[in-house]
Design a protein around this motif. Structure first.
Motif, mmCIF file in Angstrom:
data_model
loop_
_atom_site.group_PDB
_atom_site.id
_atom_site.type_symbol
_atom_site.label_atom_id
_atom_site.label_comp_id
_atom_site.label_asym_id
_atom_site.label_seq_id
_atom_site.Cartn_x
_atom_site.Cartn_y
_atom_site.Cartn_z
ATOM 1 N N VAL A 7 0.854 -1.183 0.000
ATOM 2 C CA VAL A 7 0.000 0.000 0.000
ATOM 3 C C VAL A 7 0.892 1.237 0.000
ATOM 4 C CG1 VAL A 7 -1.827 1.227 1.223
ATOM 5 C CG2 VAL A 7 -1.770 -1.267 1.269
ATOM 6 N N GLN A 8 0.617 2.168 -0.901
ATOM 7 C CA GLN A 8 1.403 3.394 -0.991
ATOM 8 C C GLN A 8 1.395 4.132 0.341
ATOM 9 O OE1 GLN A 8 -0.040 5.770 -4.232
ATOM 10 N NE2 GLN A 8 0.232 4.133 -5.715
ATOM 11 N N HIS A 9 2.537 4.699 0.691
ATOM 12 C CA HIS A 9 2.707 5.505 1.899
ATOM 13 C C HIS A 9 2.476 4.704 3.178
ATOM 14 C CE1 HIS A 9 2.835 8.756 -0.946
ATOM 15 N NE2 HIS A 9 1.595 8.516 -1.329
ATOM 16 N N SER A 10 2.661 3.403 3.106
ATOM 17 C CA SER A 10 2.543 2.542 4.277
ATOM 18 C C SER A 10 3.813 1.698 4.368
ATOM 19 C CB SER A 10 1.317 1.635 4.165
ATOM 20 O OG SER A 10 1.265 0.758 5.270
ATOM 21 N N ARG A 12 4.281 -1.065 5.904
ATOM 22 C CA ARG A 12 4.012 -2.504 5.980
ATOM 23 C C ARG A 12 3.085 -2.919 4.855
ATOM 24 N NH1 ARG A 12 2.043 -4.113 11.742
ATOM 25 N NH2 ARG A 12 1.954 -6.077 10.614
ATOM 26 N N GLU A 13 3.241 -4.177 4.438
ATOM 27 C CA GLU A 13 2.333 -4.726 3.445
ATOM 28 C C GLU A 13 1.231 -5.518 4.148
ATOM 29 O OE1 GLU A 13 5.074 -6.913 1.081
ATOM 30 O OE2 GLU A 13 5.302 -8.498 2.538
ATOM 31 N N ARG A 58 -4.478 3.203 -4.099
ATOM 32 C CA ARG A 58 -3.386 3.167 -3.113
ATOM 33 C C ARG A 58 -2.545 1.901 -3.214
ATOM 34 N NH1 ARG A 58 -3.355 8.155 -2.410
ATOM 35 N NH2 ARG A 58 -4.959 9.075 -1.114
#
Length: 80
Positions: A7-10, A12-13, A58
């Motif tokens: 996820v963009q700007h996160s 962790r997946e 995202r």
């Protein structure tokens, strides 16, 4: 199948264990990314029935792989 969603700007997946086949998961992702779902969301259900919903705008990547099986190992050596 294990599905990892970046996820963009996160940092962790998201990791989901899905009962679906890789082709079924890929079709769900493709439908969501093409706009066929109308709501702009990718929705996947894991093996326990939990639903994960991610906005498609995202999503950085989706990785589909066989789930890791628990490993049992033994160390052989001489005692003595």
């Amino acid at each position: 199948m294990e599905v990892k969603i970046g996820v963009q700007h996160s940092p962790r997946e998201l990791v989901i264990d899905s009962p679906k086949t890789p082709d079924e998961i890929a079709a769900d992702v493709a439908a969501a990314m093409s706009g066929a779902t109308k709501d702009g969301l990718l929705s996947l259900v894991d093996e326990r029935g939990r639903r994960v919903v991610v906005p498609v705008d995202r999503i950085a990547y989706v990785e589909i792989a066989p789930a890791d099986k628990p490993r049992v190992g033994f160390i052989s050596g001489s005692a003595g």
